[in-house]
Each structure stands twice: as C-alpha cells, then as structure tokens.
Design an enzyme around this catalytic site. Sequence first.
Site, short mmCIF file in Angstrom:
data_model
loop_
_atom_site.label_atom_id
_atom_site.label_comp_id
_atom_site.label_asym_id
_atom_site.label_seq_id
_atom_site.Cartn_x
_atom_site.Cartn_y
_atom_site.Cartn_z
CG ASP A 55 -36.90 167.00 29.61
OD1 ASP A 55 -36.95 165.96 28.76
OD2 ASP A 55 -36.20 167.13 30.40
CG ASP A 108 -35.37 167.40 24.28
OD1 ASP A 108 -34.91 168.53 24.81
OD2 ASP A 108 -35.27 166.25 25.06
CG ASP A 135 -27.18 159.78 24.38
OD1 ASP A 135 -28.22 159.47 23.62
OD2 ASP A 135 -27.27 160.15 25.45
P1 ATP Z 1 -34.28 162.31 30.35
O1 ATP Z 1 -35.03 163.52 29.80
O2 ATP Z 1 -34.97 161.02 30.73
O3 ATP Z 1 -33.10 162.62 31.29
P2 ATP Z 1 -33.01 162.32 27.81
O4 ATP Z 1 -32.61 161.19 26.71
O5 ATP Z 1 -34.20 162.87 27.12
O6 ATP Z 1 -33.35 161.73 29.11
P3 ATP Z 1 -32.11 165.01 27.58
O7 ATP Z 1 -30.85 165.39 28.22
O8 ATP Z 1 -33.46 165.38 27.76
O9 ATP Z 1 -31.94 163.27 27.76
O10 ATP Z 1 -31.52 164.90 26.14
C1 ATP Z 1 -32.34 164.91 24.96
C2 ATP Z 1 -31.72 164.01 23.75
O11 ATP Z 1 -30.66 164.89 23.52
C3 ATP Z 1 -31.29 162.47 24.22
O12 ATP Z 1 -32.50 161.64 24.06
C4 ATP Z 1 -30.36 162.38 23.00
O13 ATP Z 1 -30.79 161.96 21.93
C5 ATP Z 1 -29.68 163.71 23.00
N1 ATP Z 1 -28.44 163.87 24.04
C6 ATP Z 1 -28.71 164.18 25.38
N2 ATP Z 1 -27.25 164.35 25.75
C7 ATP Z 1 -26.59 163.65 24.80
C8 ATP Z 1 -25.10 163.35 24.82
N3 ATP Z 1 -24.37 163.66 25.89
N4 ATP Z 1 -24.53 162.92 23.75
C9 ATP Z 1 -25.27 162.70 22.85
N5 ATP Z 1 -26.65 163.06 22.62
C10 ATP Z 1 -27.19 163.47 23.73
MG MG Z 2 -35.38 164.63 27.95
#
Ligand code: ATP
Ligand code: MG
Length: 442
Positions: free
Chosen positions: A70, A72, A146
């Site tokens: 996905d 962002d 994070d």
């Molecule tokens: P994936 O989509 O592969 O599960 P992701 O890192 O993109 O991994 P998302 O949940 O889509 O995870 O979150 C997008 C972004 O938002 C992350 O890359 C991070 O920068 C931030 N993020 C998400 N969750 C947290 C958290 N619990 N604490 C801090 N930052 C977060």
């Molecule tokens: Mg993501």
Amino acid sequence: MIKRLIRKVLGLGAKPSKVQRVPVARHHIQRTHISAAALRTCEVLQAEGYSAYVVGGAVRDLLLGVTPKDYDVATDARPEQVKPLFRRALLIGRRFRIVHVVIGQETIEVSTFRADDTQGAEKDAHGRVLRDNVFGTQEQDARRRDFSVNALYYDPNTEEVIDFHGGLADLKKRTLRMIGAAETRYREDPVRMLRAVRLAAKLGLRIDASTRAPIRKLAGLLENVPPARLFDEMLKLLMSGHANACLQQLRAEGLSEGVLPLLDVILEQPLGERFVTLALAQTDERIKTDRPVSPAFLFAALLWHEVLAASKAREARDERPIPALEAAMDEVLDTQCEKLAITRKLTATMREVWGMQPRFEQRTGQRPWRLLESPRFRMAYDFLALRAASGEVPETLEAWWRSFQFADLDTQKAMLVPDTGPRKRRRRRKKPSAAPTAGTTE
Ligand code: ATP
Ligand code: MG
C-alpha cells in the site's frame, strides 16, 4: 529552560537530525515502479503549493525491490485542506486523523506531518500515547515514525529521497533500527514490538541490538493495546507471506508466552502443531504466488484444535456432539476475542467452516448434495483437506469428497455410502432425536 521552550515551540526538538537529500542516481527508485495513484496524489497536492511525499513502507519496499502493498503520502496540508482536492476522499481515524484518497482501484492514505511532541500527548499509565493529532514539520514527522527505514520520503517531482535518520544506510546494512530511545518508543506504542518482528522477518532485516534489547522486558505491555488494533497487526503478521518466519521470531524475542492467547495456541500447542504449521505454510505459499487468502480460513485453522479439545471435553461430560461443538466454538471465540477483536464477519465464517466439518462424514441419502450446495462448501472442503493432510481424518474421506464434488450424477449416486448400517438403526431406536455425530474419525 527558556532556550528549550523556544526550541520546542519552533519544533526543533532535542537534537536536529542531519537531513540528506539523495538523488535518483544514488537510490535508483524508478518512477515507473510507483503506483499511478500515489504519484497523482502528490501531484495534485504539490500543484496547490503543498509539499507531498510518498513515505514509509512503500519507499522502503521500493528500495528493497519489493512491490509495496500500500502507499502512504505525507503532506503539510491539513486533512480538511486535502479532502476537497479529490473527487473521492474520506476523512477517517481518531487516533490519527487521515484522508483516504481513492483513485481507480487504489486507496492512498494521506497524512499530515505530525509533531513528535509525545510529552504533550495524551497517554495511559504505561506511557502509551492515546491521541496524537498535533501537526508539525516534516522533520518532526520523521522523528515520530518507528524505524529509520520507515522514515524515508520520496518526492516524485525531484525524484529525491529525503532521509532524516540514516534509513538508507540502515537498509544497506539490512538493519532495522528504532528512531530514538527504543524503550520509550515501545512504551508509547507497544504494537511497535510486533511491527519490529514482522518487518524484520518479512524483509530479512536484522533487528539492531538496542532496538531488540527492551522487547523481552516490555512484552507484557501488549496487554494494554486495544483488541481491535492487535487484531489488525496480527492479521498483517499472519498475511505477510512470512507467517512462519514471523512466528519463530516472535518466540525468539519472548513475544509469545502469555502475551496473546492466539499466540499461545499457535506456538505452544503440541496437539495441532502439524495442522497449524501446514495452514501457515499454505498461506505463505498462496500469498507469495498472489493467490487469494481468506483470513477467516486462517483463523479457523489456527483455532481448530482448541475447538476440538473443548468439544471433546464436553462430549466426555455426556454432552451431545453437535451442541458440544457449538458450545466449544463460543468458548474458544470468547477467550480469543477478549484480547484480539476478531471481527464479527470473520467469526461468522469461522463458525460455518467449523460447523460443517462433521457433515463431511455423512455420505448417505441427500446429505452430500445439501452440503455441496452450501455457499461455504469450497472453504469447508479446503479445511477438510488440511485436516486430512495433517492426519486428523483419513485421506480416503477427503479423496471421496474431492471426487464427489466434480462427478456426474450417476457416479455420485454410486458413490453414496449405503444408508442401512445396523449401527445407525440401533442408535435411532435408543435416541430418537439424536443429532448426527460431530466426532472426527480418527
Ligand atoms: P507494511 O505496509 O508493509 O505493513 P508499513 O511500514 O508501510 O509496513 P504501515 O502500517 O502501512 O506500515 O505504516 C506506514 C508508515 O507509518 C510506516 O512506515 C511508519 O513510518 C509509520 N508507522 C506506522 N505504524 C507506526 C507506529 N506504530 N509507530 C510509528 N510509526 C508508525
Ligand atoms: Mg504500508
């Protein structure tokens, strides 16, 4: 004191990070590999004079040559400024207010830069941040993410990657490193512990020693996380395509025992170990080959041996098989949902799949055709196949259904098991209203 206050007000925080602007020649992300909807979203925002970047997991995955799941987008526009710029956009979220921009088949999550002022944020007694809607600068936004590899911003216009926390270097070293003091960051949001394990297992990264160290001690904090969030994260973990690797790593980091009833079931249960391992391997395989996976099927598989054990315990106390199975389902789902809010839609399907299992043993009269007509037949049959593969029911039973479902009517009729067994008639005489057996043939 005053200096500190001024720094805080100006959003300078404790330590300014060394921002690096990395040109395309050094990071090699190809525009053509990026989702058209994400590019369009940034373009619209930038045309209005806002800054807008692809951020987070998508940039990380593109750098690793993995297709992002996905996208962002981070921007300095406020949610209410973002929404009117798009034909299909929804304001969502409470803990984080964000905008979902829908373009074609894709949904892009657009979030406004957030301040990392966690001191000012509303927290629970353990330090968990409850609400976090204070907007801030891009630098602050990077700091409250994070891991360093998740704090990379890609500007589709200049094609630069903006790196505030050495994420590019960490990616090169294949290291997952928490931004800031790991213990504090886990306290703010314990789900980050699960994220660390999931991302490391999924991407083949090593968790940096200081990021890893506090996890064992803080594992218990997951207890305070709202069940709906835990469910989302567990689902991501199980559907990552690396479920088995993730679970092994959870165990290695001390995140299994007593943290979540579901994990106890998956990891500590000798009974259904073969069944659960097979279910997870099958799921991983399907995800890697882009075939659809049903979360309901997976959760039903993970909890099946719990249901069986509870149901057998009830039968041993003289409950009849079908009511025993029904009550066992309630019992298991109640225990699980207390910590992990499995959605209602999912539990309804899980019940159907479980409840259909005893019906596969009835191969007389009209019953097999009635089962075939059920809208859940396919899923329930796949479940039966898994039970057979794990040795819980005879392979011959699964083979019978594999043939029966595709056979022509005459062949089907010939396949039926004769309905005149003396055993059944004897039982009827004894208990006229007895329900069909729910026991599994073993
Ligand atoms: P994936 O989509 O592969 O599960 P992701 O890192 O993109 O991994 P998302 O949940 O889509 O995870 O979150 C997008 C972004 O938002 C992350 O890359 C991070 O920068 C931030 N993020 C998400 N969750 C947290 C958290 N619990 N604490 C801090 N930052 C977060
Ligand atoms: Mg993501």
